[in-house]
Motif scaffolding. Structure first.
Motif, PDB file in Angstrom:
ATOM      1  N   PRO A 182       0.804  -1.221   0.000  1.00  0.00           N
ATOM      2  CA  PRO A 182       0.000   0.000   0.000  1.00  0.00           C
ATOM      3  C   PRO A 182       0.838   1.273   0.000  1.00  0.00           C
ATOM      4  CG  PRO A 182      -0.941  -1.581   1.518  1.00  0.00           C
ATOM      5  CD  PRO A 182       0.390  -2.134   1.071  1.00  0.00           C
ATOM      6  N   LEU A 183       1.969   1.252   0.733  1.00  0.00           N
ATOM      7  CA  LEU A 183       2.834   2.440   0.746  1.00  0.00           C
ATOM      8  C   LEU A 183       3.398   2.708  -0.648  1.00  0.00           C
ATOM      9  CD1 LEU A 183       4.296   4.781   2.094  1.00  0.00           C
ATOM     10  CD2 LEU A 183       6.029   3.140   2.902  1.00  0.00           C
ATOM     11  N   CYS A 184       3.811   1.659  -1.350  1.00  0.00           N
ATOM     12  CA  CYS A 184       4.350   1.827  -2.710  1.00  0.00           C
ATOM     13  C   CYS A 184       3.306   2.377  -3.668  1.00  0.00           C
ATOM     14  CB  CYS A 184       4.858   0.500  -3.251  1.00  0.00           C
ATOM     15  SG  CYS A 184       6.379  -0.030  -2.497  1.00  0.00           S
ATOM     16  N   TYR A 185       2.095   1.847  -3.596  1.00  0.00           N
ATOM     17  CA  TYR A 185       1.025   2.338  -4.463  1.00  0.00           C
ATOM     18  C   TYR A 185       0.820   3.828  -4.245  1.00  0.00           C
ATOM     19  CZ  TYR A 185      -0.703  -2.251  -6.030  1.00  0.00           C
ATOM     20  OH  TYR A 185      -0.841  -3.476  -6.620  1.00  0.00           O
ATOM     21  N   THR A 242      13.900  -5.464   3.577  1.00  0.00           N
ATOM     22  CA  THR A 242      14.090  -4.499   2.496  1.00  0.00           C
ATOM     23  C   THR A 242      13.341  -5.031   1.277  1.00  0.00           C
ATOM     24  OG1 THR A 242      16.136  -5.560   1.753  1.00  0.00           O
ATOM     25  CG2 THR A 242      16.355  -3.712   3.293  1.00  0.00           C
ATOM     26  N   THR A 243      12.979  -4.120   0.412  1.00  0.00           N
ATOM     27  CA  THR A 243      12.309  -4.528  -0.819  1.00  0.00           C
ATOM     28  C   THR A 243      12.599  -3.532  -1.930  1.00  0.00           C
ATOM     29  OG1 THR A 243      10.203  -5.309  -1.750  1.00  0.00           O
ATOM     30  CG2 THR A 243      10.114  -3.327  -0.407  1.00  0.00           C
ATOM     31  N   THR A 268       4.704  -3.621  -8.364  1.00  0.00           N
ATOM     32  CA  THR A 268       4.841  -5.042  -8.087  1.00  0.00           C
ATOM     33  C   THR A 268       6.211  -5.292  -7.459  1.00  0.00           C
ATOM     34  OG1 THR A 268       4.551  -7.279  -8.979  1.00  0.00           O
ATOM     35  CG2 THR A 268       5.747  -5.705 -10.369  1.00  0.00           C
ATOM     36  N   THR A 269       6.265  -6.234  -6.542  1.00  0.00           N
ATOM     37  CA  THR A 269       7.504  -6.545  -5.831  1.00  0.00           C
ATOM     38  C   THR A 269       8.481  -7.256  -6.763  1.00  0.00           C
ATOM     39  OG1 THR A 269       6.260  -6.773  -3.778  1.00  0.00           O
ATOM     40  CG2 THR A 269       8.477  -7.745  -3.829  1.00  0.00           C
TER      41      THR A 269
END
Length: 153
Positions: A79-82, A140-141, A90-91
């Protein structure tokens, strides 16, 4: 739970790009399955979510299975990335370092922050804590910002 203003701000931001991606479910069903709740949000920078550690998600030793802890990170990063990208992501990779076992029947907190954002990728870091504030894991991502079809928001 996040305060009402935070939730309203998040909802307004999601609405900006959800029309361009029909069927997009934010938060995703997996977030709800883990009893996820939004705790706080700093616009496009940080998010804190909490998740309930149910016994059904335990490994044979009776502690939270590591894959579900990774899912809690992913369900906070997502949600934070969106919101940070203003469109779906996408991861690409997700790394978790497990520090302590996670006991059942408690609510854990996952804190995530955007470390860097480029035109195509976002890099994030996160930490998970138990109810006593003890560090459980770090993560991490790297995510890919998806391109929307021409003419989309």
């Amino acid at each position: 739970m996040a305060n009402q203003k935070d939730l309203e701000d998040m909802q307004k931001e999601w609405e900006k790009f959800s029309k361009a991606a029909p069927g997009l479910k934010v938060p995703p069903p997996a977030f709800k399955e883990l009893s996820g709740e939004f705790v706080s949000y700093v616009r496009k920078k940080e998010m804190v979510c909490s998740f309930y550690v149910e016994p059904r998600f335990s490994n044979p030793m009776g502690v939270f299975q590591g894959g579900f802890l990774a899912a809690a990170f992913d369900n906070t990063f997502g949600p934070l990335c969106y919101l940070a990208a203003g469109k779906p992501t996408t991861t690409l990779e997700l790394s978790v370092s497990y520090i302590r076992m996670v006991k059942e029947n408690q609510r854990i907190t996952v804190q995530a922050k955007v470390v860097a954002r480029g035109n195509q990728h976002i890099y994030l870091e996160g930490e998970a804590f138990d109810e006593e504030g003890k560090l459980l894991a770090k993560s991490t991502t790297q995510v890919l910002i998806l391109r929307l079809p021409s003419g989309a928001a």
